[in-house]
Scaffold this active site. Sequence first.
Site, PDB file in Angstrom:
ATOM      1  N   ASP A  68      58.995 -27.967  53.359  1.00  0.00           N
ATOM      2  CA  ASP A  68      57.832 -28.245  53.020  1.00  0.00           C
ATOM      3  C   ASP A  68      56.724 -27.761  53.947  1.00  0.00           C
ATOM      4  OD1 ASP A  68      55.332 -29.267  52.551  1.00  0.00           O
ATOM      5  OD2 ASP A  68      55.797 -31.259  52.194  1.00  0.00           O
ATOM      6  N   TYR A 159      40.601 -21.718  47.499  1.00  0.00           N
ATOM      7  CA  TYR A 159      41.655 -20.506  47.759  1.00  0.00           C
ATOM      8  C   TYR A 159      41.204 -19.472  48.605  1.00  0.00           C
ATOM      9  CZ  TYR A 159      45.518 -17.418  46.380  1.00  0.00           C
ATOM     10  OH  TYR A 159      46.442 -16.471  46.642  1.00  0.00           O
ATOM     11  N   THR A 193      54.038 -11.871  39.141  1.00  0.00           N
ATOM     12  CA  THR A 193      54.823 -13.201  39.885  1.00  0.00           C
ATOM     13  C   THR A 193      55.216 -14.107  38.227  1.00  0.00           C
ATOM     14  OG1 THR A 193      53.202 -14.455  40.479  1.00  0.00           O
ATOM     15  CG2 THR A 193      54.114 -12.857  42.204  1.00  0.00           C
TER      16      THR A 193
END
Length: 254
Positions: A68, A159, A193
């Site tokens: 993580d 983002y 992706t």
Amino acid sequence: MTVAAAARFTGRTALLTAAASGIGAATAHRLAAEGASVLVTDVDAEGAQRVAEEVRAAGGQAQGRRLDVTSPSQWTAAVTEVESWTGRLDVLHLNAGQNVHGAAHELDDATWHQQLRLCLDAVLYGVRATVPLLRTARGAVVITSSVHAVIGFKGFPAYAAAKGGIDALVRQLAVEYGGQIRFNAVLPGAVATALWAEVPDEYKALAASRTPVGRLGTPEDIAAAVAFLASEDASFITGQNVLVDGGRSISSQE
């Protein structure tokens, strides 16, 4: 890429994040094919192990583990594993990220901070944990940023802010550790992706039409750029944010 390609990473070790699929997995395969021992990490432990197994099946050296990237303690454990495994770290590919669609007034604090923590804070955690080994190896760090850092797209304020922060941080780190560690970023455009598998075909076609090369990118396209920037072929390149977007950022099409 074939096994006959120059083995630029023979005797070197790479740690990759978010490498259970997509760009991270493609980069793991690319670096291993060029001789690197790769530690494949992801919050998806099974996925990381699967990619590591695929690399080994292809003749490469790899291990997989859960990481993580927002947990400093897990970074410490990952670095300890690298030290026990090969005793060195030459390449760090920081690839984790997340985007949640929504205009600025629609984002609550938790969503905003979650995206910045995963995309940007995790870069600090990764660098902080690996600097000692990277300094010893005079290594290279490549961070996955995004075309969102240089082009505004409606609905992605957190983002874009995080990726823009990465681009500034790359320059700062390159100056901070100049002569010891090189830092660069790749800025992918639209890349096919798993995330894009859920996108309607008409939107994929639209994205491709707005990209001068006329197609979406592939994870392998980005992996090739990462491998170049991490290699000695790029030994005089640092502090750069390299667009790997098929020309999307220079297109006038909206």
